[in-house]
Design a protein around this motif. Structure first.
Motif, PDB file in Angstrom:
ATOM      1  N   LYS A  13       0.806  -1.222   0.000  1.00 37.94           N
ATOM      2  CA  LYS A  13       0.000   0.000   0.000  1.00 37.94           C
ATOM      3  C   LYS A  13       0.840   1.274   0.000  1.00 37.94           C
ATOM      4  CE  LYS A  13      -3.789  -2.288   2.442  1.00 37.94           C
ATOM      5  NZ  LYS A  13      -4.604  -2.386   1.211  1.00 37.94           N
ATOM      6  N   GLY A  14       2.085   1.165   0.438  1.00 38.03           N
ATOM      7  CA  GLY A  14       2.936   2.344   0.498  1.00 38.03           C
ATOM      8  C   GLY A  14       4.391   1.948   0.606  1.00 38.03           C
ATOM      9  N   ILE A  15       5.282   2.933   0.659  1.00 37.15           N
ATOM     10  CA  ILE A  15       6.712   2.647   0.671  1.00 37.15           C
ATOM     11  C   ILE A  15       7.445   3.700   1.493  1.00 37.15           C
ATOM     12  CG2 ILE A  15       7.141   3.952  -1.449  1.00 37.15           C
ATOM     13  CD1 ILE A  15       9.255   1.844  -2.184  1.00 37.15           C
ATOM     14  N   LEU A  16       8.467   3.270   2.226  1.00 39.62           N
ATOM     15  CA  LEU A  16       9.353   4.174   2.952  1.00 39.62           C
ATOM     16  C   LEU A  16      10.718   4.109   2.280  1.00 39.62           C
ATOM     17  CD1 LEU A  16       9.800   4.634   6.757  1.00 39.62           C
ATOM     18  CD2 LEU A  16      11.799   4.165   5.335  1.00 39.62           C
ATOM     19  N   ILE A  17      11.268   5.267   1.955  1.00 44.46           N
ATOM     20  CA  ILE A  17      12.558   5.345   1.276  1.00 44.46           C
ATOM     21  C   ILE A  17      13.555   6.024   2.208  1.00 44.46           C
ATOM     22  CG2 ILE A  17      13.786   6.216  -0.748  1.00 44.46           C
ATOM     23  CD1 ILE A  17      10.965   6.298  -2.110  1.00 44.46           C
ATOM     24  N   SER A  18      14.602   5.302   2.571  1.00 49.15           N
ATOM     25  CA  SER A  18      15.584   5.827   3.513  1.00 49.15           C
ATOM     26  C   SER A  18      16.590   6.728   2.809  1.00 49.15           C
ATOM     27  CB  SER A  18      16.324   4.683   4.204  1.00 49.15           C
ATOM     28  OG  SER A  18      15.452   3.942   5.017  1.00 49.15           O
ATOM     29  N   VAL A  19      16.884   7.862   3.435  1.00 46.47           N
ATOM     30  CA  VAL A  19      17.872   8.809   2.916  1.00 46.47           C
ATOM     31  C   VAL A  19      18.756   9.252   4.074  1.00 46.47           C
ATOM     32  CG1 VAL A  19      18.280  10.965   1.693  1.00 46.47           C
ATOM     33  CG2 VAL A  19      16.209   9.642   1.212  1.00 46.47           C
ATOM     34  N   ASN A  20      20.036   8.918   4.006  1.00 40.52           N
ATOM     35  CA  ASN A  20      20.993   9.388   5.008  1.00 40.52           C
ATOM     36  C   ASN A  20      22.405   9.194   4.471  1.00 40.52           C
ATOM     37  OD1 ASN A  20      22.051   6.688   5.846  1.00 40.52           O
ATOM     38  ND2 ASN A  20      19.937   6.386   6.560  1.00 40.52           N
ATOM     39  N   PRO A  21      23.407   9.783   5.124  1.00 38.34           N
ATOM     40  CA  PRO A  21      24.780   9.699   4.614  1.00 38.34           C
ATOM     41  C   PRO A  21      25.329   8.280   4.552  1.00 38.34           C
ATOM     42  CG  PRO A  21      24.587  11.460   6.233  1.00 38.34           C
ATOM     43  CD  PRO A  21      23.318  10.678   6.296  1.00 38.34           C
ATOM     44  N   TYR A  55      17.391  14.468   2.655  1.00 42.05           N
ATOM     45  CA  TYR A  55      17.049  14.568   1.230  1.00 42.05           C
ATOM     46  C   TYR A  55      17.259  16.004   0.748  1.00 42.05           C
ATOM     47  CZ  TYR A  55      14.410  13.878  -3.091  1.00 42.05           C
ATOM     48  OH  TYR A  55      14.049  13.785  -4.409  1.00 42.05           O
ATOM     49  N   GLU A  56      16.823  16.960   1.546  1.00 45.38           N
ATOM     50  CA  GLU A  56      16.970  18.369   1.179  1.00 45.38           C
ATOM     51  C   GLU A  56      18.435  18.802   1.191  1.00 45.38           C
ATOM     52  OE1 GLU A  56      14.419  20.355   3.919  1.00 45.38           O
ATOM     53  OE2 GLU A  56      12.584  19.876   2.800  1.00 45.38           O
ATOM     54  N   ILE A  57      19.210  18.278   2.149  1.00 43.93           N
ATOM     55  CA  ILE A  57      20.639  18.624   2.214  1.00 43.93           C
ATOM     56  C   ILE A  57      21.369  18.093   0.988  1.00 43.93           C
ATOM     57  CG2 ILE A  57      22.799  18.185   3.442  1.00 43.93           C
ATOM     58  CD1 ILE A  57      21.164  18.171   6.051  1.00 43.93           C
ATOM     59  N   ASP A  71      33.610  12.631   3.212  1.00 40.80           N
ATOM     60  CA  ASP A  71      33.388  13.773   2.320  1.00 40.80           C
ATOM     61  C   ASP A  71      32.137  14.549   2.712  1.00 40.80           C
ATOM     62  OD1 ASP A  71      35.641  13.193   0.894  1.00 40.80           O
ATOM     63  OD2 ASP A  71      34.605  12.195  -0.764  1.00 40.80           O
ATOM     64  N   TYR A  72      31.110  13.811   3.111  1.00 38.71           N
ATOM     65  CA  TYR A  72      29.874  14.477   3.530  1.00 38.71           C
ATOM     66  C   TYR A  72      30.129  15.339   4.763  1.00 38.71           C
ATOM     67  CZ  TYR A  72      25.243  15.199   5.491  1.00 38.71           C
ATOM     68  OH  TYR A  72      24.114  15.782   6.030  1.00 38.71           O
ATOM     69  N   LEU A  73      30.854  14.800   5.738  1.00 42.09           N
ATOM     70  CA  LEU A  73      31.147  15.564   6.953  1.00 42.09           C
ATOM     71  C   LEU A  73      32.014  16.777   6.648  1.00 42.09           C
ATOM     72  CD1 LEU A  73      31.842  12.642   9.464  1.00 42.09           C
ATOM     73  CD2 LEU A  73      29.802  14.074   9.324  1.00 42.09           C
ATOM     74  N   GLN A  74      32.946  16.628   5.697  1.00 39.10           N
ATOM     75  CA  GLN A  74      33.806  17.743   5.325  1.00 39.10           C
ATOM     76  C   GLN A  74      32.994  18.859   4.659  1.00 39.10           C
ATOM     77  OE1 GLN A  74      36.972  16.731   2.611  1.00 39.10           O
ATOM     78  NE2 GLN A  74      38.171  18.515   3.149  1.00 39.10           N
ATOM     79  N   ARG A  75      32.031  18.479   3.833  1.00 34.97           N
ATOM     80  CA  ARG A  75      31.236  19.475   3.117  1.00 34.97           C
ATOM     81  C   ARG A  75      30.205  20.157   4.009  1.00 34.97           C
ATOM     82  NH1 ARG A  75      29.481  17.295  -2.784  1.00 34.97           N
ATOM     83  NH2 ARG A  75      28.646  19.417  -2.810  1.00 34.97           N
ATOM     84  N   THR A  76      29.780  19.473   5.073  1.00 32.81           N
ATOM     85  CA  THR A  76      28.761  20.048   5.954  1.00 32.81           C
ATOM     86  C   THR A  76      29.322  20.506   7.290  1.00 32.81           C
ATOM     87  OG1 THR A  76      28.207  17.875   6.876  1.00 32.81           O
ATOM     88  CG2 THR A  76      26.979  18.593   4.921  1.00 32.81           C
ATOM     89  N   GLY A  77      30.578  20.145   7.574  1.00 28.03           N
ATOM     90  CA  GLY A  77      31.162  20.499   8.864  1.00 28.03           C
ATOM     91  C   GLY A  77      30.522  19.769  10.027  1.00 28.03           C
ATOM     92  N   GLY A  78      29.829  18.667   9.722  1.00 31.24           N
ATOM     93  CA  GLY A  78      29.175  17.918  10.788  1.00 31.24           C
ATOM     94  C   GLY A  78      27.856  18.530  11.227  1.00 31.24           C
ATOM     95  N   GLU A  79      27.420  19.616  10.569  1.00 28.28           N
ATOM     96  CA  GLU A  79      26.160  20.246  10.927  1.00 28.28           C
ATOM     97  C   GLU A  79      24.990  19.355  10.508  1.00 28.28           C
ATOM     98  OE1 GLU A  79      25.985  24.089   9.199  1.00 28.28           O
ATOM     99  OE2 GLU A  79      27.809  24.820  10.154  1.00 28.28           O
ATOM    100  N   SER A  80      23.884  19.546  11.167  1.00 28.84           N
ATOM    101  CA  SER A  80      22.646  18.829  10.855  1.00 28.84           C
ATOM    102  C   SER A  80      22.761  17.334  11.102  1.00 28.84           C
ATOM    103  CB  SER A  80      22.223  19.082   9.397  1.00 28.84           C
ATOM    104  OG  SER A  80      22.019  20.450   9.161  1.00 28.84           O
ATOM    105  N   LEU A  81      23.682  16.916  11.968  1.00 26.92           N
ATOM    106  CA  LEU A  81      23.747  15.508  12.327  1.00 26.92           C
ATOM    107  C   LEU A  81      22.588  15.149  13.238  1.00 26.92           C
ATOM    108  CD1 LEU A  81      27.543  14.906  12.951  1.00 26.92           C
ATOM    109  CD2 LEU A  81      26.139  13.904  11.161  1.00 26.92           C
TER     110      LEU A  81
END
Length: 224
Positions: A13-21, A55-57, A71-81
Motif C-alpha cells: 500500500k505504500g513505501i518508505l525510502i531511507s535517505v541518510n549519509p 534529502y533536502e541537504i 566527504d559528507y562531513l567535510q562538506r557540511t562540517g558535521g552540521e545537521s547531524l
C-alpha cells in the motif's frame, strides 16, 4: 517503475525510502531521487522519505553519485547531524561520528534499559541472511525469520543464547562481566552511547566464541 507497480499490484500500500549519509556511501543519490519521484506517481500520498532533512541537504549540495561519509562531513562540517534529524548512535555511526559527542565510561550505561527497543512489536528488521533482528540492533538475531511462526509460539531458548539472555533480562552489567571473563577490555576513551558499548562487547564475543545470537558473522567482520 515496473518493480514498484508490481509491488503495488501484489498488495503493497505504500513505501518508505531511507535517505541518510550511510546509504549514500553505497547508493548513488540520483537513484534515490528517481525512486522517490516514481514512487509518488505509483503510490500517491503513501510515500515516506526518511529523512526529509537529509534529502533536502543532498539536493542542496547537488549530490548525484555516491559520497563517502568523510566527504559528507567535510562538506557540511558535521552540521545537521542531529537537531531535527533522528540519529541513532549505534553500529558504524557511533564510531565514525565519535568526535562530535561526549564519551562516558561503560558503567554509566549499566542501568539504561534495552528492553523497550528489544521487545517492541513494530519496525523490526528481517535481514537478507534469514535473521530476525530486534529493532535497529544490527548483529543480534532473535532467530530465523524462516521459522517466524515457531518463534512466535514456542519463544526463544535463552539457555542456549547467553548474550540475548543478558539483554532481555536487562542485566547489562552482567553482560559486561560475562564479556570481561572472556577477555574483554573496556575502551579507555569511553563510549558515546549504550549501543556503542554493547557493540564493542558483542564484537569481542563474536570473535571469542560461537554465539548463535550474534549473527550475521559478516556484520562483525566488517565493522572496522
Amino acid at each position: 517503475r515496473d518493480k514498484l507497480q508490481l509491488l503495488k499490484d501484489k498488495g503493497l500500500k505504500g513505501i518508505l525510502i531511507s535517505v541518510n549519509p550511510f546509504y549514500a556511501e553505497y547508493v548513488p543519490f540520483e537513484r534515490t531521487e528517481r525512486c522517490v519521484r516514481i514512487s509518488k506517481e505509483v503510490f500517491g500520498r503513501n510515500v515516506a522519505v526518511y529523512q526529509v532533512d537529509y534529502y533536502e541537504i543532498f539536493t542542496r549540495l547537488g549530490i548525484k553519485q555516491k559520497i563517502s561519509l568523510e566527504d559528507y562531513l567535510q562538506r557540511t562540517g558535521g552540521e545537521s547531524l542531529t537537531g531535527r534529524i533522528e540519529l541513532f548512535l549505534m553500529g558504524r555511526a557511533a564510531r565514525k561520528l565519535r568526535r562530535f559527542y561526549r564519551k562516558h565510561p561503560g558503567s554509566c550505561f549499566f542501568t539504561v534499559p534495552c528492553q523497550p527497543p528489544l521487545f517492541r512489536t513494530w519496525h523490526n528488521h528481517f535481514d537478507n541472511y534469514g535473521n530476525f533482528m530486534p529493532g535497529y540492533c544490527g548483529g543480534i538475531s532473535l532467530g530465523s525469520w524462516f521459522e517466524i511462526d515457531r518463534l512466535a509460539t514456542e519463544g526463544i531458548d535463552l539457555q542456549e543464547q547467553p548474550v540475548l539472555a543478558f539483554l532481555i533480562k536487562g542485566d547489562f552489567e552482567g553482560l559486561f562481566r560475562f564479556a570481561r571473563d572472556l577477555g574483554f577490555q573496556e575502551r579507555e576513551e569511553g563510549y558515546v552511547s549504550k549501543c556503542d558499548f554493547c557493540l564493542h562487547m558483542r564484537e569481542h564475543l563474536a570473535a571469542a566464541g560461537d554465539f548463535v545470537e550474534l549473527k550475521p558473522e559478516g556484520f562483525y567482520q566488517h565493522l572496522t
